[in-house]
Write a protein that holds these residues in place. Structure first.
Motif, PDB file in Angstrom:
ATOM      1  N   GLY A 143      -2.715 -10.056   7.287  1.00  0.00           N
ATOM      2  CA  GLY A 143      -2.598  -8.645   7.662  1.00  0.00           C
ATOM      3  C   GLY A 143      -3.834  -7.846   7.293  1.00  0.00           C
ATOM      4  N   GLY A 144      -4.502  -8.239   6.203  1.00  0.00           N
ATOM      5  CA  GLY A 144      -5.728  -7.553   5.811  1.00  0.00           C
ATOM      6  C   GLY A 144      -6.819  -7.676   6.858  1.00  0.00           C
ATOM      7  N   TYR A 145      -6.881  -8.822   7.523  1.00  0.00           N
ATOM      8  CA  TYR A 145      -7.872  -9.015   8.578  1.00  0.00           C
ATOM      9  C   TYR A 145      -7.524  -8.188   9.819  1.00  0.00           C
ATOM     10  N   ALA A 146      -6.227  -8.017  10.084  1.00  0.00           N
ATOM     11  CA  ALA A 146      -5.817  -7.170  11.206  1.00  0.00           C
ATOM     12  C   ALA A 146      -6.257  -5.729  10.973  1.00  0.00           C
ATOM     13  N   VAL A 147      -6.102  -5.252   9.738  1.00  0.00           N
ATOM     14  CA  VAL A 147      -6.587  -3.910   9.386  1.00  0.00           C
ATOM     15  C   VAL A 147      -8.094  -3.836   9.559  1.00  0.00           C
ATOM     16  N   ALA A 148      -8.800  -4.874   9.125  1.00  0.00           N
ATOM     17  CA  ALA A 148     -10.263  -4.896   9.228  1.00  0.00           C
ATOM     18  C   ALA A 148     -10.712  -4.803  10.682  1.00  0.00           C
ATOM     19  N   ILE A 149     -10.066  -5.555  11.577  1.00  0.00           N
ATOM     20  CA  ILE A 149     -10.432  -5.532  12.997  1.00  0.00           C
ATOM     21  C   ILE A 149     -10.205  -4.144  13.578  1.00  0.00           C
ATOM     22  N   PRO A 157       1.234  -2.858 -11.688  1.00  0.00           N
ATOM     23  CA  PRO A 157       1.684  -4.130 -12.273  1.00  0.00           C
ATOM     24  C   PRO A 157       1.915  -5.185 -11.197  1.00  0.00           C
ATOM     25  N   LEU A 158       1.754  -6.449 -11.580  1.00  0.00           N
ATOM     26  CA  LEU A 158       1.829  -7.537 -10.613  1.00  0.00           C
ATOM     27  C   LEU A 158       3.203  -7.688  -9.990  1.00  0.00           C
ATOM     28  N   TYR A 159       4.270  -7.525 -10.775  1.00  0.00           N
ATOM     29  CA  TYR A 159       5.590  -7.904 -10.288  1.00  0.00           C
ATOM     30  C   TYR A 159       6.583  -6.750 -10.251  1.00  0.00           C
ATOM     31  N   THR A 160       6.053  -5.532 -10.307  1.00  0.00           N
ATOM     32  CA  THR A 160       6.853  -4.355  -9.984  1.00  0.00           C
ATOM     33  C   THR A 160       6.119  -3.618  -8.869  1.00  0.00           C
ATOM     34  N   ASN A 161       6.827  -2.779  -8.146  1.00  0.00           N
ATOM     35  CA  ASN A 161       6.231  -2.094  -6.982  1.00  0.00           C
ATOM     36  C   ASN A 161       5.620  -3.118  -6.019  1.00  0.00           C
ATOM     37  N   ILE A 162       6.418  -4.130  -5.689  1.00  0.00           N
ATOM     38  CA  ILE A 162       5.934  -5.221  -4.840  1.00  0.00           C
ATOM     39  C   ILE A 162       5.449  -4.701  -3.484  1.00  0.00           C
ATOM     40  N   THR A 163       6.222  -3.788  -2.891  1.00  0.00           N
ATOM     41  CA  THR A 163       5.856  -3.260  -1.567  1.00  0.00           C
ATOM     42  C   THR A 163       4.505  -2.551  -1.617  1.00  0.00           C
ATOM     43  N   ARG A 164       4.302  -1.751  -2.676  1.00  0.00           N
ATOM     44  CA  ARG A 164       3.026  -1.036  -2.804  1.00  0.00           C
ATOM     45  C   ARG A 164       1.864  -2.024  -2.862  1.00  0.00           C
ATOM     46  N   ARG A 165       2.051  -3.098  -3.611  1.00  0.00           N
ATOM     47  CA  ARG A 165       0.972  -4.073  -3.739  1.00  0.00           C
ATOM     48  C   ARG A 165       0.682  -4.749  -2.408  1.00  0.00           C
ATOM     49  N   TRP A 166       1.719  -5.078  -1.639  1.00  0.00           N
ATOM     50  CA  TRP A 166       1.510  -5.639  -0.307  1.00  0.00           C
ATOM     51  C   TRP A 166       0.667  -4.683   0.538  1.00  0.00           C
ATOM     52  N   VAL A 167       1.060  -3.411   0.567  1.00  0.00           N
ATOM     53  CA  VAL A 167       0.367  -2.423   1.413  1.00  0.00           C
ATOM     54  C   VAL A 167      -1.095  -2.305   1.014  1.00  0.00           C
ATOM     55  N   PHE A 168      -1.371  -2.214  -0.275  1.00  0.00           N
ATOM     56  CA  PHE A 168      -2.755  -2.004  -0.711  1.00  0.00           C
ATOM     57  C   PHE A 168      -3.585  -3.276  -0.610  1.00  0.00           C
ATOM     58  N   TYR A 169      -2.965  -4.439  -0.687  1.00  0.00           N
ATOM     59  CA  TYR A 169      -3.698  -5.661  -0.372  1.00  0.00           C
ATOM     60  C   TYR A 169      -4.159  -5.626   1.081  1.00  0.00           C
ATOM     61  N   TYR A 170      -3.255  -5.232   1.965  1.00  0.00           N
ATOM     62  CA  TYR A 170      -3.621  -5.153   3.383  1.00  0.00           C
ATOM     63  C   TYR A 170      -4.686  -4.087   3.630  1.00  0.00           C
ATOM     64  N   MET A 171      -4.563  -2.948   2.938  1.00  0.00           N
ATOM     65  CA  MET A 171      -5.522  -1.863   3.147  1.00  0.00           C
ATOM     66  C   MET A 171      -6.920  -2.202   2.630  1.00  0.00           C
ATOM     67  N   SER A 172      -7.041  -3.287   1.869  1.00  0.00           N
ATOM     68  CA  SER A 172      -8.367  -3.684   1.384  1.00  0.00           C
ATOM     69  C   SER A 172      -9.287  -4.107   2.526  1.00  0.00           C
ATOM     70  N   GLY A 173      -8.727  -4.304   3.712  1.00  0.00           N
ATOM     71  CA  GLY A 173      -9.561  -4.635   4.874  1.00  0.00           C
ATOM     72  C   GLY A 173     -10.243  -3.440   5.500  1.00  0.00           C
ATOM     73  N   CYS A 174      -9.991  -2.226   4.955  1.00  0.00           N
ATOM     74  CA  CYS A 174     -10.510  -1.008   5.592  1.00  0.00           C
ATOM     75  C   CYS A 174     -12.031  -0.934   5.591  1.00  0.00           C
ATOM     76  N   MET A 175     -12.692  -1.589   4.622  1.00  0.00           N
ATOM     77  CA  MET A 175     -14.152  -1.459   4.504  1.00  0.00           C
ATOM     78  C   MET A 175     -14.901  -2.624   5.137  1.00  0.00           C
ATOM     79  N   SER A 176     -14.187  -3.647   5.555  1.00  0.00           N
ATOM     80  CA  SER A 176     -14.857  -4.838   6.070  1.00  0.00           C
ATOM     81  C   SER A 176     -15.626  -4.580   7.365  1.00  0.00           C
ATOM     82  N   GLY A 177     -15.281  -3.524   8.077  1.00  0.00           N
ATOM     83  CA  GLY A 177     -15.909  -3.267   9.372  1.00  0.00           C
ATOM     84  C   GLY A 177     -17.223  -2.526   9.318  1.00  0.00           C
ATOM     85  N   LEU A 178     -17.761  -2.290   8.130  1.00  0.00           N
ATOM     86  CA  LEU A 178     -18.984  -1.489   8.030  1.00  0.00           C
ATOM     87  C   LEU A 178     -20.254  -2.267   8.337  1.00  0.00           C
ATOM     88  N   SER A 179     -20.187  -3.576   8.364  1.00  0.00           N
ATOM     89  CA  SER A 179     -21.403  -4.373   8.555  1.00  0.00           C
ATOM     90  C   SER A 179     -22.142  -3.971   9.831  1.00  0.00           C
TER      91      SER A 179
END
Length: 434
Positions: free
Chosen positions: A249-255, A293-315
């Motif tokens: 999903g992170g790559y989909a955000v990046a694209i 934390p790693l094992y609380t707020n699981i949904t938040r961590r999923w979302v922000f892992y995916y959002m880490s693709g936001c900067m990949s498109g700057l190249s």
């Protein structure tokens, strides 16, 4: 692969570093000589299939080094070629569309990994990961062969073929002349030393280094380790195919964001806004991941892992900006673009081992905090480049006004506005307009 070959500690990091070292060594020579890319792609295919026969860590290290060396000819050379054919209001789109391949590739690879493991694992006595390397190599061969006919040279060196008529080539040459993009000339020691007296290499190269090492690639990798950490002996939460596909999903955000940045940048005629926006976004993203934390707020961590693709498109945006700023000197343009990619991977060869070590996954608190600091530095560097670009533009306008006061303009004056570059009759170096 880690299980089959008994890899331990940070050996996966070291395998990536071996590839990076080969990639770095080949960058500048290949871009200055414009190595025949399809030949290197064929070599890459063969070496990738050789990886399927690896029996130990030492073999992986050696082969991965040469895979990186073969791959070094590709990315910066393609960006240089793109910059040789397109004008300012077209360049970011083309650069970024090409760059989306760096996100589409891992997505396709993720599904290939799942398919190879599910359908081919154990076939012919080979593990699924070995089949993946064989498949990658086989896929690349026909594409590389097609590249011998499809890959263009520069407008001034491309010969007519079934893909490019002489009329089209002539149009391309005139288009580049209209924006001050110079054709190739000879490299000389004096010319190369002169590259280092310009701010372009001291600002644009660090911008690319900061982008490449502060983006979300390592964070996306962390998601795989995070999902894997839920699996305990005798209790599997995520299967191998799921571990390979869920982080995609992170790559989909990046694209998606790559294309948004491209059309926005060309539409407003400026490169810095997407850079500042993406770096700020990723800085906040990294801080949230570090604090969650790693094992609380699981949904938040999923979302922000995916959002880490936001900067990949700057190249593509950064290299489009570099193509324009250095377009008045073809050799300088080639050299600076190669240096961008080279020094980005010089840092990448060691930085992930320090801030994203495998033994610290998936928390990697230090890595997320460092990413945030790098993103802040990128914002500052982008504003510095904007300041220097604006300063040069004003200086050229002032000199032009002085020149016109002494020499009344006429229709034959060399001081004319051409497309996205202002050519100053007093100073030969063109200045890109925002």
């Amino acid at each position: 692969m880690q299980t089959d070959l008994g890899l331990h500690g940070n050996q996966l990091n070291y395998i990536t570093t071996a590839w990076t070292c080969g990639y770095v060594i080949g960058q500048i020579p290949s871009n200055m000589l414009i190595t025949r890319i399809p030949v290197m792609e064929l070599i890459w295919s063969a070496l990738t299939m050789v990886l399927a026969s690896a029996k130990n860590f030492n073999t992986l290290i050696v082969v991965r080094f040469f895979v990186g060396l073969a791959e070094s000819t590709f990315y910066s050379a393609i960006q240089y070629v793109i910059g040789s054919w397109y004008k300012g209001d077209e360049l970011a789109k083309r650069s970024c569309i090409f760059h989306t391949a760096s996100s589409i590739g891992p997505m396709v690879s993720g599904f290939l990994q799942s398919g190879a493991y599910t359908g081919l694992h154990g076939k012919g006595g080979l593990a699924g990961w070995r089949w993946l390397f064989i498949i990658d190599g086989v896929i690349t061969i026909p594409i590389a062969i097609f590249g011998f006919w499809a890959m263009p040279d520069l407008p001034t060196t491309t010969r007519p073929s079934f893909l490019y008529s002489q009329k089209q080539i002539d149009i391309a040459i005139k288009r580049m002349e209209s924006v001050g993009r110079k054709p190739p000339a000879k490299f000389t020691t004096k010319k190369v030393l002169g590259f280092f007296t310009s701010w372009h290499i001291w600002v644009m190269v660090p911008i690319y280094v900061l982008f490449n090492n502060g983006s979300g690639a390592q964070t996306t990798n962390s998601m795989t380790f995070w999902l894997q950490s839920f699996n305990k002996p005798g209790h599997t939460v995520y299967t191998v195919p799921q571990l390979n596909t869920y982080p995609l999903g992170g790559y989909a955000v990046a694209i998606s964001m790559t294309l948004v940045y491209a059309w926005t940048s060309d539409g407003i005629g400026a490169r810095w806004p997407p850079i500042v926006f993406a770096a700020t976004w990723n800085m906040i993203n990294s801080i949230v991941l570090a604090a969650t934390p790693l094992y609380t707020n699981i949904t938040r961590r999923w979302v922000f892992y995916y959002m880490s693709g936001c900067m990949s498109g700057l190249s593509g945006i950064i290299l489009a900006w570099t193509n324009e700023l250095t377009g008045h000197d073809n050799e300088k343009r080639s050299f600076v673009i190669a240096c961008c990619n080279t020094f980005a991977y010089v840092v990448q060869a060691w930085l992930p081992i320090v801030i994203f070590p495998q033994i610290k996954q998936p928390k990697v608190f230090k890595g997320n905090v460092t990413n945030a600091a790098i993103d802040f530095a990128l914002v500052c560097a982008a504003f510095l480049a904007l300041f220097l670009q604006t300063r040069d533009r004003k200086a050229a306008a002032f000199r032009r006004a002085e020149h016109e006061s002494d020499h009344p303009p006429d229709l034959k004056s060399e001081d004319v506005y051409k497309g996205d570059v202002e050519v100053d009759a007093v100073e030969a170096e063109p200045v890109l307009l925002l």
